[in-house]
Write an enzyme that holds these catalytic residues in place. Structure first.
Site, PDB file in Angstrom:
ATOM      1  N   ASP A 179       8.534  -8.277   6.039  1.00 53.65           N
ATOM      2  CA  ASP A 179       8.140  -7.018   6.648  1.00 53.65           C
ATOM      3  C   ASP A 179       6.795  -7.231   7.355  1.00 53.65           C
ATOM      4  O   ASP A 179       6.172  -8.288   7.253  1.00 53.65           O
ATOM      5  CB  ASP A 179       8.052  -5.916   5.592  1.00 53.65           C
ATOM      6  CG  ASP A 179       8.330  -4.534   6.151  1.00 53.65           C
ATOM      7  OD1 ASP A 179       8.097  -4.333   7.369  1.00 53.65           O
ATOM      8  OD2 ASP A 179       8.769  -3.658   5.396  1.00 53.65           O
ATOM      9  N   GLU A 214       6.772   6.026   6.423  1.00 51.56           N
ATOM     10  CA  GLU A 214       6.347   5.383   5.179  1.00 51.56           C
ATOM     11  C   GLU A 214       4.856   5.567   4.921  1.00 51.56           C
ATOM     12  O   GLU A 214       4.055   5.653   5.841  1.00 51.56           O
ATOM     13  CB  GLU A 214       6.671   3.887   5.251  1.00 51.56           C
ATOM     14  CG  GLU A 214       6.023   3.200   6.446  1.00 51.56           C
ATOM     15  CD  GLU A 214       6.557   1.807   6.667  1.00 51.56           C
ATOM     16  OE1 GLU A 214       6.303   0.953   5.820  1.00 51.56           O
ATOM     17  OE2 GLU A 214       7.243   1.595   7.682  1.00 51.56           O
TER      18      GLU A 214
END
Length: 612
Positions: free
Chosen positions: A304, A501
């Site tokens: 990520d 997020e």
């Protein structure tokens, strides 16, 4: 991957000495095995790797943010394998044509490297090609979970891939196969639901994106993310700790990834979160032994965004973090800006014997195999015929259908719904009634999304006005002022505003905000029946308010096609949506999931219809 200009003979070469950039390029022979599309892919991969220096192999393992490329020549100089556009990294102007031009420009730089290895370019097209102004934006995954329709998900994958490919992009960081177990989590809407069966069944979106062959013109590489357990963190904290047994991890969180691997998903992205104290980006057991070994995954394992930096909890990456992640099985490292330093660190660790050359070779074999499968060596540039399909009417019609099927009817007292299109006086209110940004949510023309006219589409209010007949009056006031008892019904479109997020976590309350409460109070005081359309990425705490409402529809985050909400409100589509998550009676119940013995406001799978 798409119809692109054929890579001509005369690929440029140079000398890439270990630790030094490429020197002036020169022409290669046109008959090298890796350049011959008639040869088997593994033969081509082996031939290309036999010609690569260590630095060229290290470069292939780097994915840089496009804004992290100070000089485009660096792409060839350092043999960068991949670029990405982060959630808020769009070209100016933000048009499909500008995206395609940008992609082709970067690709030309890659083809100027010594061996002419093309880039693979990634984006987070998580509900359509959501970073592009004017693209078709579908409901977020939680809405698709409410549809229970694998065929629809597959068709959405097809359309998303076509629009992504129309901007040149090869790689989509979607779908999210997380199984959400606590709705406080800010990524709840990226989950298909709270049980693994939903994510597994709707992983058909992978086959839609990748098509019959990755080399087909409108196919892109899909990504199953985030491996594994990010939906089960303590208190729903993003990037938090998943403290459960391995048996529970396997039963709930691993199964959708197993299914996706069976479907041939091309890449898997690792989660920021930890499993019982070990960051997933350094978890060799779960990556090497389970994902690559037990599940037999042969594609690219990608980190990520700056995921390696987070292993030790301190900003920036260290040599120990680099070694731990590469040895744990990471193949492509998303290092947005510090990618040159990462290459230097990785080289030092290899030369010290801390990372085996065989591990570097394994990563390169996986990356290059996908590049060959995508047809990038033969067709490296954008198919401009696909560019014209972005945001097209057929694509928007599919999105409208997805919106229809995602609506969940939760209350219908006195059959207040469906609304009458004729001879009716309707008062519409609420901050989400006429706001395309709010109804699309996060990851829409920006990482966190934004309120307002962020892209092109139909708001819910516009959908209502386009549905009623001339004999019906539709009045609108954002805050509910102006309503009186002369109206037949009030439609309150309320709920959440955009987030993604981190910022979307709700560790405290999960109720309606003050603006919604004040709007509702005005509507309820009029004595007119109130129908609430809740636009949200998760269930909200509404139990104390529900008795005052005649009707309730959960619209989730429907995207650009608000007409689909109106289709359900007026009965042009009989609601079929079912809750993909358990709806709490009180926030104190979080986490609440099917089978845990708690009494919810609405159970998992609940959803009413207007008629049989």
């Amino acid at each position: 991957m798409r119809i692109k200009t054929r890579l001509v003979a005369g690929l440029l070469t140079g000398a890439l000495a270990v630790g030094h950039p490429v020197s002036a390029p020169a022409t290669t022979a046109p008959d090298l095995a890796y350049q011959d599309s008639r040869r088997p892919i593994q033969v081509r991969v082996s031939d290309l790797m036999s010609r690569m220096t260590l630095d060229e192999k290290l470069g292939q393992m780097i994915q840089a943010e496009r804004l992290g490329i100070g000089d485009p020549v660096d792409i060839a100089t350092y043999g960068v394998g991949s670029l990405l556009s982060g959630g808020s990294s769009q070209p100016t102007p933000n048009t499909p044509q500008a995206w395609a031009d940008m992609y082709d420009g970067f690709q030309r730089q890659a083809l100027a490297s010594r061996l002419g290895i093309p880039l693979i370019y990634g984006v987070d097209a998580v509900h359509g090609h959501n970073g592009v102004y004017g693209a078709t934006v579908f409901p977020h995954n939680i809405g698709l979970g409410a549809t229970r329709n694998p065929r629809l998900a597959e068709r959405i994958g097809v359309v998303t891939a076509k629009e992504v490919a129309g901007t040149g992009i090869d790689w989509n960081f979607a779908p999210c196969l997380c199984v959400v177990r606590n709705d406080r989590w800010g990524r709840t809407y990226e989950s298909f639901g709270e049980v693994p069966q939903l994510a597994s069944s709707l992983s058909t979106i992978v086959t839609g994106m990748q098509g019959r062959r990755l080399s087909d013109p409108a196919s892109v590489l899909a990504t199953a993310k985030h491996y594994v357990g990010d939906g089960g963190t303590l208190n729903g904290k993003d990037q938090g700790e998943t403290n459960i047994s391995e048996a529970e991890l396997r039963a709930i969180h691993l199964e959708p990834f197993r299914t996706a691997v069976r479907k041939g998903v091309g890449s898997v992205m690792i989660s920021y979160s930890s499993f019982n104290g070990v960051k997933l980006h350094a978890n060799s057991y779960l990556i090497n032994e389970v994902l690559k070994g037990e599940l037999g995954f042969k594609g690219i394992v990608v980190s990520d965004y700056n995921g390696i930096d987070k292993i030790d909890g301190q900003p920036g990456f260290t040599p120990a973090e680099v070694t731990a992640s590469i040895n744990a099985g990471m193949d492509m490292i998303m290092v947005p800006f510090a990618w040159k330093a990462f290459i230097d660190t990785m080289r030092t660790e290899v030369q010290a014997g801390l990372i085996a050359v065989s591990r570097i070779d394994d990563a390169n074999r996986r990356i290059l195999t996908k590049k060959f499968e995508l047809g990038l060596f033969e067709k490296p540039f954008t198919d401009r015929r696909l560019t014209a399909t972005i945001g097209s009417k057929p694509h928007r019609e599919l999105a409208r259908q997805a919106v229809r099927e995602s609506q969940v009817l939760l209350k219908n007292h006195g059959r207040v719904l469906p609304l009458d299109k004729s001879r009716n006086r309707i008062f519409v209110a609420g901050k989400n009634a006429d706001d395309i940004g709010n109804q699309a949510g996060g990851w829409t023309v920006g990482w966190q999304g934004a309120s307002g006219p962020t892209t092109i589409g139909t708001t819910i209010l516009q959908g209502i006005r386009q549905t009623v007949r001339a004999s019906t009056t539709v009045a609108y006031s954002k805050d509910g002022t102006g309503i009186d008892k002369s109206y037949d019904v009030a439609v309150a479109v309320i709920g959440e505003t955009p987030y993604a997020e981190g910022k979307g976590d709700r560790p405290l309350g999960m109720g309606l905000d003050q603006a919604d409460l004040e709007t509702l109070a005005r509507l309820e005081a009029s004595g007119v029946p109130v129908v609430v359309v809740l636009v949200s990425g998760r269930p909200l705490e509404i139990a104390e308010h529900l008795p005052k409402w005649a009707g309730l529809i959960e619209a989730w985050l429907p995207g650009t096609e608000g007409q689909g909400v109106a289709d359900v409100l007026f009965g042009d589509y009989n609601p079929t949506g079912k809750l993909p998550v358990t709806w709490m009676r009180s926030v104190a119940q979080q986490p609440i999931n099917v089978g845990d013995g708690q009494t919810p406001l609405f159970p998992f799978g609940f959803g009413l219809r207007y008629r049989p």
